[in-house]
Scaffold this motif. Structure first.
Motif, PDB file in Angstrom:
ATOM      1  N   GLU A  90       0.854  -1.184   0.000  1.00  0.00           N
ATOM      2  CA  GLU A  90       0.000   0.000   0.000  1.00  0.00           C
ATOM      3  C   GLU A  90       0.891   1.235   0.000  1.00  0.00           C
ATOM      4  O   GLU A  90       1.917   1.276   0.691  1.00  0.00           O
ATOM      5  CB  GLU A  90      -0.896   0.007   1.234  1.00  0.00           C
ATOM      6  CG  GLU A  90      -1.878  -1.144   1.287  1.00  0.00           C
ATOM      7  CD  GLU A  90      -2.672  -1.207   2.576  1.00  0.00           C
ATOM      8  OE1 GLU A  90      -3.570  -2.054   2.663  1.00  0.00           O
ATOM      9  OE2 GLU A  90      -2.387  -0.411   3.507  1.00  0.00           O
ATOM     10  N   PHE A  91       0.503   2.238  -0.756  1.00  0.00           N
ATOM     11  CA  PHE A  91       1.270   3.477  -0.850  1.00  0.00           C
ATOM     12  C   PHE A  91       0.499   4.599  -0.162  1.00  0.00           C
ATOM     13  O   PHE A  91      -0.712   4.732  -0.340  1.00  0.00           O
ATOM     14  CB  PHE A  91       1.521   3.834  -2.316  1.00  0.00           C
ATOM     15  CG  PHE A  91       2.322   2.802  -3.058  1.00  0.00           C
ATOM     16  CD1 PHE A  91       3.687   2.944  -3.222  1.00  0.00           C
ATOM     17  CD2 PHE A  91       1.705   1.668  -3.584  1.00  0.00           C
ATOM     18  CE1 PHE A  91       4.429   1.988  -3.907  1.00  0.00           C
ATOM     19  CE2 PHE A  91       2.438   0.703  -4.265  1.00  0.00           C
ATOM     20  CZ  PHE A  91       3.799   0.868  -4.429  1.00  0.00           C
ATOM     21  N   ARG A  92       1.233   5.401   0.599  1.00  0.00           N
ATOM     22  CA  ARG A  92       0.620   6.448   1.414  1.00  0.00           C
ATOM     23  C   ARG A  92       0.814   7.830   0.783  1.00  0.00           C
ATOM     24  O   ARG A  92       1.839   8.111   0.182  1.00  0.00           O
ATOM     25  CB  ARG A  92       1.233   6.463   2.818  1.00  0.00           C
ATOM     26  CG  ARG A  92       0.913   5.245   3.658  1.00  0.00           C
ATOM     27  CD  ARG A  92       1.918   5.047   4.786  1.00  0.00           C
ATOM     28  NE  ARG A  92       2.087   6.227   5.620  1.00  0.00           N
ATOM     29  CZ  ARG A  92       1.466   6.429   6.783  1.00  0.00           C
ATOM     30  NH1 ARG A  92       0.633   5.521   7.253  1.00  0.00           N
ATOM     31  NH2 ARG A  92       1.690   7.520   7.490  1.00  0.00           N
ATOM     32  N   SER A  93      -0.196   8.664   0.957  1.00  0.00           N
ATOM     33  CA  SER A  93      -0.104  10.058   0.550  1.00  0.00           C
ATOM     34  C   SER A  93      -0.654  10.923   1.695  1.00  0.00           C
ATOM     35  O   SER A  93      -1.807  11.360   1.669  1.00  0.00           O
ATOM     36  CB  SER A  93      -0.910  10.302  -0.734  1.00  0.00           C
ATOM     37  OG  SER A  93      -0.847  11.661  -1.118  1.00  0.00           O
ATOM     38  N   PRO A  94       0.179  11.176   2.722  1.00  0.00           N
ATOM     39  CA  PRO A  94      -0.289  11.898   3.913  1.00  0.00           C
ATOM     40  C   PRO A  94      -0.028  13.401   3.875  1.00  0.00           C
ATOM     41  O   PRO A  94      -0.027  14.057   4.921  1.00  0.00           O
ATOM     42  CB  PRO A  94       0.554  11.238   5.015  1.00  0.00           C
ATOM     43  CG  PRO A  94       1.867  10.990   4.349  1.00  0.00           C
ATOM     44  CD  PRO A  94       1.554  10.676   2.900  1.00  0.00           C
ATOM     45  N   TYR A  95       0.166  13.943   2.682  1.00  0.00           N
ATOM     46  CA  TYR A  95       0.741  15.275   2.566  1.00  0.00           C
ATOM     47  C   TYR A  95      -0.263  16.426   2.628  1.00  0.00           C
ATOM     48  O   TYR A  95       0.124  17.589   2.591  1.00  0.00           O
ATOM     49  CB  TYR A  95       1.535  15.357   1.254  1.00  0.00           C
ATOM     50  CG  TYR A  95       2.450  14.180   1.075  1.00  0.00           C
ATOM     51  CD1 TYR A  95       3.507  13.969   1.958  1.00  0.00           C
ATOM     52  CD2 TYR A  95       2.230  13.250   0.058  1.00  0.00           C
ATOM     53  CE1 TYR A  95       4.336  12.860   1.819  1.00  0.00           C
ATOM     54  CE2 TYR A  95       3.065  12.144  -0.087  1.00  0.00           C
ATOM     55  CZ  TYR A  95       4.101  11.952   0.795  1.00  0.00           C
ATOM     56  OH  TYR A  95       4.909  10.848   0.667  1.00  0.00           O
ATOM     57  N   PHE A  96      -1.546  16.101   2.716  1.00  0.00           N
ATOM     58  CA  PHE A  96      -2.549  17.167   2.675  1.00  0.00           C
ATOM     59  C   PHE A  96      -3.479  17.137   3.886  1.00  0.00           C
ATOM     60  O   PHE A  96      -4.619  17.588   3.822  1.00  0.00           O
ATOM     61  CB  PHE A  96      -3.365  17.046   1.385  1.00  0.00           C
ATOM     62  CG  PHE A  96      -2.523  17.011   0.148  1.00  0.00           C
ATOM     63  CD1 PHE A  96      -1.915  18.160  -0.329  1.00  0.00           C
ATOM     64  CD2 PHE A  96      -2.302  15.824  -0.524  1.00  0.00           C
ATOM     65  CE1 PHE A  96      -1.119  18.131  -1.466  1.00  0.00           C
ATOM     66  CE2 PHE A  96      -1.512  15.769  -1.662  1.00  0.00           C
ATOM     67  CZ  PHE A  96      -0.919  16.928  -2.135  1.00  0.00           C
ATOM     68  N   LEU A  97      -2.973  16.603   5.005  1.00  0.00           N
ATOM     69  CA  LEU A  97      -3.811  16.455   6.189  1.00  0.00           C
ATOM     70  C   LEU A  97      -4.161  17.792   6.826  1.00  0.00           C
ATOM     71  O   LEU A  97      -5.113  17.875   7.607  1.00  0.00           O
ATOM     72  CB  LEU A  97      -3.106  15.546   7.207  1.00  0.00           C
ATOM     73  CG  LEU A  97      -3.034  14.072   6.783  1.00  0.00           C
ATOM     74  CD1 LEU A  97      -2.097  13.299   7.713  1.00  0.00           C
ATOM     75  CD2 LEU A  97      -4.422  13.439   6.773  1.00  0.00           C
ATOM     76  N   ASP A  98      -3.414  18.850   6.492  1.00  0.00           N
ATOM     77  CA  ASP A  98      -3.774  20.174   7.021  1.00  0.00           C
ATOM     78  C   ASP A  98      -5.178  20.581   6.565  1.00  0.00           C
ATOM     79  O   ASP A  98      -5.886  21.290   7.283  1.00  0.00           O
ATOM     80  CB  ASP A  98      -2.759  21.232   6.580  1.00  0.00           C
ATOM     81  CG  ASP A  98      -1.473  21.164   7.396  1.00  0.00           C
ATOM     82  OD1 ASP A  98      -1.527  20.675   8.537  1.00  0.00           O
ATOM     83  OD2 ASP A  98      -0.413  21.579   6.878  1.00  0.00           O
ATOM     84  N   LEU A  99      -5.569  20.136   5.371  1.00  0.00           N
ATOM     85  CA  LEU A  99      -6.929  20.429   4.900  1.00  0.00           C
ATOM     86  C   LEU A  99      -7.970  19.727   5.766  1.00  0.00           C
ATOM     87  O   LEU A  99      -9.046  20.274   6.019  1.00  0.00           O
ATOM     88  CB  LEU A  99      -7.082  19.996   3.442  1.00  0.00           C
ATOM     89  CG  LEU A  99      -6.497  20.905   2.372  1.00  0.00           C
ATOM     90  CD1 LEU A  99      -6.550  20.227   1.010  1.00  0.00           C
ATOM     91  CD2 LEU A  99      -7.251  22.234   2.328  1.00  0.00           C
TER      92      LEU A  99
END
Length: 302
Positions: free
Chosen positions: A263-272
């Motif tokens: 699985e690949f993660r994209s946690p880069y926009f959690l500020d939204l």
């Protein structure tokens, strides 16, 4: 700030540890923010759209011209051949592609000496070059495969399992038509609840736009400003990551084993999410929904 400092001064291994810690803290804050929301879920007022659209511009588009789909087909075929070589006990000569689209991945495999059948629910996307290469192109529902048991050595699909209306039936049918010892390769992205899961990335660069804004507004905006027609949710099954995990890791454990799973993660926009938690309430099953954007897996038929 912490991530930027780490990027400048720390070695790669340590930097990754610090980065993971940073985003885990973000994920915790996002989860807490959603849990604190009182009342029903909401969407942002349309006046927020313009500022977020400027803040998150559309990136390089996914191209579908003749050259791009040919090159993409070649690259994916090379990746598939690589996975086949990791399981050298069989030749994997007879191949089935699910949701083939233009058919150019199958075309490249056919040109490498494979015997390939490619199916698609619609047949108007098949590229003439795929026909010319000798691929057996068929209009067919992947959930109701019209093939005998044990017909293929290798079954694969790219970017389809987030679209199939019945992923479990497709997975079961794929296992049925695979020979014992055969391989199934699955690679798909983005998952619906991840930052770009609306599949609107060629038109709207705003992460999580499917949750932040009303879909009628988004579809209207896209169809007003884009050259081609597009509708969010129209072809997406909206499965959660936990549903895919259960399907791939538990439901058919007695009929196949996992040869590879990532699985690949994209946690880069959690500020939204932290800033607008009311837009995410009651729309996810777990916080992993918001950051797992891609799955790649290989299954070996028992």
């Amino acid at each position: 700030m912490l991530a930027n400092i780490a990027k400048r001064i720390l070695p790669d291994g340590t930097r990754q540890v610090v980065s993971n810690f940073y985003y885990e803290q973000k994920l915790f804050k996002a989860a807490r923010a959603i849990a604190m929301v009182k009342g029903p879920s909401e969407v942002l007022d349309e006046k927020h759209f313009e500022s977020l659209f400027d803040q998150f511009p559309v990136g390089d588009p996914v191209l579908y011209d003749a050259v791009s789909i040919k090159e993409r087909g070649i690259q994916r075929a090379e990746d598939l051949i690589g996975f086949m070589h990791n399981y050298s006990g069989a030749s994997y000569h007879k191949i089935l592609e699910l949701g083939a689209g233009d058919g150019m991945v199958s075309s490249s495999l056919q040109e490498r000496g494979k015997q390939v059948t490619a199916i698609e629910f619609r047949d108007d996307d098949f590229d003439q070059r795929a026909h010319d290469s000798g691929v057996n192109l068929i209009k067919m529902d992947a959930a109701e495969l019209q093939f005998e048991d044990h017909s293929f050595d290798f079954v694969f699909s790219y970017n389809c399992f987030e679209h199939f209306p019945e992923p479990q039936k497709v997975f079961e049918e794929s296992l049925r038509v695979l020979k014992p010892g055969g391989l199934m390769f699955i690679h798909f992205a983005p998952l619906y609840h991840s930052p770009y899961g609306a599949h609107a990335y060629n038109y709207v660069g705003i992460p999580y736009c499917q949750f932040l804004f009303d879909k009628h507004f988004l579809n209207s905006w896209i169809n007003t400003h884009a050259n081609d027609k597009f509708s969010i949710d129209s072809t997406l099954n909206r499965w959660h990551i936990d549903q895919f995990r259960k399907l791939f890791k538990q439901t058919y454990w007695d009929r196949c084993k996992i040869g590879y799973y990532k699985e690949f993660r994209s946690p880069y926009f959690l500020d939204l999410v932290i800033k607008h938690p009311q837009c995410f309430k009651n729309k996810i099953m777990s916080m992993d929904d918001l950051i797992i954007n891609e799955i790649k897996a290989v299954f070996v038929k028992q």
